[in-house]
Design a protein around this motif. Structure first.
Motif, PDB file in Angstrom:
ATOM      1  N   PHE A 134      22.206  91.168  67.456  1.00  0.00           N
ATOM      2  CA  PHE A 134      22.930  90.215  66.627  1.00  0.00           C
ATOM      3  C   PHE A 134      22.290  88.841  66.517  1.00  0.00           C
ATOM      4  N   VAL A 135      21.219  88.576  67.243  1.00  0.00           N
ATOM      5  CA  VAL A 135      20.531  87.289  67.090  1.00  0.00           C
ATOM      6  C   VAL A 135      19.947  87.197  65.687  1.00  0.00           C
ATOM      7  N   ARG A 136      20.162  86.067  65.029  1.00  0.00           N
ATOM      8  CA  ARG A 136      19.621  85.826  63.694  1.00  0.00           C
ATOM      9  C   ARG A 136      18.812  84.526  63.706  1.00  0.00           C
ATOM     10  N   PHE A 137      17.545  84.636  63.349  1.00  0.00           N
ATOM     11  CA  PHE A 137      16.670  83.466  63.328  1.00  0.00           C
ATOM     12  C   PHE A 137      16.781  82.729  62.003  1.00  0.00           C
ATOM     13  N   GLN A 138      16.544  81.419  62.078  1.00  0.00           N
ATOM     14  CA  GLN A 138      16.451  80.584  60.885  1.00  0.00           C
ATOM     15  C   GLN A 138      15.152  79.780  60.982  1.00  0.00           C
ATOM     16  N   ASP A 142       9.565  72.801  61.081  1.00  0.00           N
ATOM     17  CA  ASP A 142       8.366  72.798  61.925  1.00  0.00           C
ATOM     18  C   ASP A 142       7.819  74.206  62.134  1.00  0.00           C
ATOM     19  N   ALA A 143       8.241  75.137  61.266  1.00  0.00           N
ATOM     20  CA  ALA A 143       7.715  76.508  61.250  1.00  0.00           C
ATOM     21  C   ALA A 143       8.021  77.283  62.528  1.00  0.00           C
ATOM     22  N   LYS A 171       6.210  81.947  66.104  1.00  0.00           N
ATOM     23  CA  LYS A 171       6.799  81.052  67.101  1.00  0.00           C
ATOM     24  C   LYS A 171       8.321  81.112  66.962  1.00  0.00           C
ATOM     25  N   TRP A 172       9.014  81.211  68.082  1.00  0.00           N
ATOM     26  CA  TRP A 172      10.475  81.279  68.008  1.00  0.00           C
ATOM     27  C   TRP A 172      11.142  80.659  69.229  1.00  0.00           C
ATOM     28  N   ILE A 173      12.385  80.267  69.006  1.00  0.00           N
ATOM     29  CA  ILE A 173      13.243  79.728  70.070  1.00  0.00           C
ATOM     30  C   ILE A 173      14.581  80.447  70.009  1.00  0.00           C
ATOM     31  N   ASN A 186       5.400  80.527  72.178  1.00  0.00           N
ATOM     32  CA  ASN A 186       4.409  79.720  71.455  1.00  0.00           C
ATOM     33  C   ASN A 186       3.215  80.547  70.968  1.00  0.00           C
ATOM     34  N   LEU A 187       3.408  81.841  70.807  1.00  0.00           N
ATOM     35  CA  LEU A 187       2.395  82.821  70.395  1.00  0.00           C
ATOM     36  C   LEU A 187       1.548  83.334  71.564  1.00  0.00           C
TER      37      LEU A 187
END
Length: 256
Positions: A134-138, A142-143, A171-173, A186-187
Motif C-alpha cells: 500500500f505504500v504510494r510514492f510521489q 528534488d527528484a 532515489k526514494w524515501i 541514494n542508489l
C-alpha cells in the motif's frame, strides 16, 4: 527485601541486546527492561542506564542464533519491532529459557513466551506485507520518490529489501511520521534519516513540493481508477475486507 533492578535503554534493538548482555554479565536476577521514554513509578528499585554497545549486542545475537533457527531469530526481531509494552521482558524470558537448554529441540509452543513471540511476529509480518502493498510514492521537485506512512508496528527495517530490489534505479524515501524517522535510498545504500517537518505533515505531501508531472499523473491515475470501477458490482464490505479503510490514506486513488 531486595530491590528490583530496572534497566533503561535507548529503544534501539542493539540497546535492548546490550541490556541482555548486562543481565548475564552482572548476573542480575528478575530485571525489568524499559525504554528511556517510559516513566518509572515503582518504589524500591535500582535503576541502571545501559549504554548501547554494538559489540555486546552482536555477541548476544550470535549466541541466540547458535541456539535457535534463522526463522526463530527473525520472529524474535519482529516481536521487538511490535513495540508492545513489556515485549522486552518477554523476549528476555525467551532468551533465558533458550540459553538454559543444552540442546535445541525445536519450537516449543507450550512455552508461553515462545507462543506469544510467534503470535506477535505474525501480526508484525502482516503489517509488513501491507506496507509493501500500500505504500504510494510521489515524485518531489528534488527528484526523490517520497512516501509517508504510519504503520501500527515499526516495520520500516523489514520492508527495506522489498523496496531496494524493486526500485533499485530510483532515489526514494519512506518516512514513518508516527515514529519520526525514515529510510532513504541514494542508489547505493540505505540511510536512516529524521526530518522534523515530516513529523508534522499529513499523509499527502504538499503539492508545492511535487513536480508538475507528478500532479498530472495523480489526476490521470484517479480518472482511470474511477473509469474502470463498475458501480453496479461494487461490494464495499468485501472491498474493506481486502483493503482495510485505515490504509486508504496511503492510496492516491482514494485521496483525490
Amino acid at each position: 527485601m531486595n530491590p528490583q533492578t530496572i534497566l533503561i535503554y535507548d529503544g534501539s534493538f542493539d540497546g535492548f541486546l546490550s541490556c541482555v548482555f548486562f543481565v548475564y554479565h552482572h548476573k542480575i536476577t528478575n530485571p525489568i527492561i524499559r525504554k528511556e521514554s517510559e516513566a518509572n513509578n515503582q518504589l524500591f528499585t535500582i535503576t541502571e542506564d545501559i549504554i548501547t554497545d554494538k559489540n555486546n549486542a552482536l555477541r548476544v545475537w550470535k549466541g541466540l542464533l547458535l541456539k535457535t533457527s534463522r526463522h526463530q531469530q527473525q520472529d524474535f526481531f519482529k516481536a521487538f519491532l511490535s513495540e508492545i509494552k513489556g515485549v522486552e521482558n518477554t523476549l528476555l524470558s525467551y532468551i533465558q529459557n533458550i540459553f538454559t537448554k543444552e540442546t535445541s529441540t525445536g519450537i516449543d509452543f507450550s512455552n508461553k513466551d515462545i507462543l506469544k513471540i510467534s503470535q506477535v511476529a505474525k501480526m508484525v509480518g502482516r503489517e509488513k506485507h501491507r506496507m509493501e502493498a500500500f505504500v504510494r510514492f510521489q515524485l518531489t521537485k528534488d527528484a526523490i520518490y517520497t512516501a509517508t506512512v504510519e504503520p501500527d508496528f515499526n516495520v520500516l527495517p523489514l520492508i527495506i529489501p522489498h523496496f531496494k530490489d524493486r526500485y533499485a534505479d530510483q532515489k526514494w524515501i519512506i518516512y514513518d511520521i508516527k515514529r519520526n524517522y525514515g529510510i532513504y535510498y541514494n542508489l547505493k545504500t540505505i540511510e536512516t534519516i529524521a526530518i522534523d517537518s515530516f513529523s508534522k505533515t499529513k499523509f499527502k505531501i504538499s503539492s508545492d513540493l511535487l513536480l508538475p508531472e507528478e500532479k498530472d499523473f495523480q489526476k490521470l491515475w484517479s480518472t482511470y481508477f474511477n473509469s474502470v470501477t463498475i458501480k453496479s458490482r461494487k461490494n464495499n464490505k468485501l472491498h474493506k475486507q481486502h483493503l482495510p479503510k485505515r490504509y486508504w490514506k496511503y492510496l492516491i486513488e482514494k485521496t483525490q
